[in-house]
Motif scaffolding. Sequence first.
Motif, short mmCIF file in Angstrom:
data_model
loop_
_atom_site.label_atom_id
_atom_site.label_comp_id
_atom_site.label_asym_id
_atom_site.label_seq_id
_atom_site.Cartn_x
_atom_site.Cartn_y
_atom_site.Cartn_z
N ALA A 189 34.62 -2.23 125.88
CA ALA A 189 35.00 -2.05 124.48
C ALA A 189 35.55 -0.64 124.24
O ALA A 189 36.50 -0.46 123.47
N LYS A 190 34.97 0.36 124.90
CA LYS A 190 35.46 1.74 124.74
C LYS A 190 36.83 1.92 125.39
O LYS A 190 37.65 2.67 124.90
N PRO B 201 39.73 -0.48 122.83
CA PRO B 201 39.32 -0.59 121.42
C PRO B 201 40.25 -1.54 120.67
O PRO B 201 41.42 -1.70 121.04
#
Length: 99
Positions: free
Chosen positions: A86-87, A90
């Motif tokens: 997810a990082k 994004p």
Amino acid sequence: MGNHSKRLTAEKYLSENSGLEPIVIDEIAYIGDSLNDESMFAWLPLTFGVKNITPVLPKLKAKPAFITTQNGGYGFTELAEVIINAKQNPPLAKASGDS
């Protein structure tokens, strides 16, 4: 075991070491795997349990919001991979509406 609270300890640590006052609980995720994690599940909105917590769920008043598909350390690794992905990827920001 013993008379302690993960929540109180976490609040104390965060208030003394995070530099954030007040503590923004919406920015904290927690993962646990046993009955003594209940205070954290009750306090924070974004909580995870590893799969092996499933048999004790009926004993918990406050339950994790999500449960991994893997047990133990594999469940912790599963969540870590989701967070890392997810990082690295994004979601796109919404357009400002100037169209």
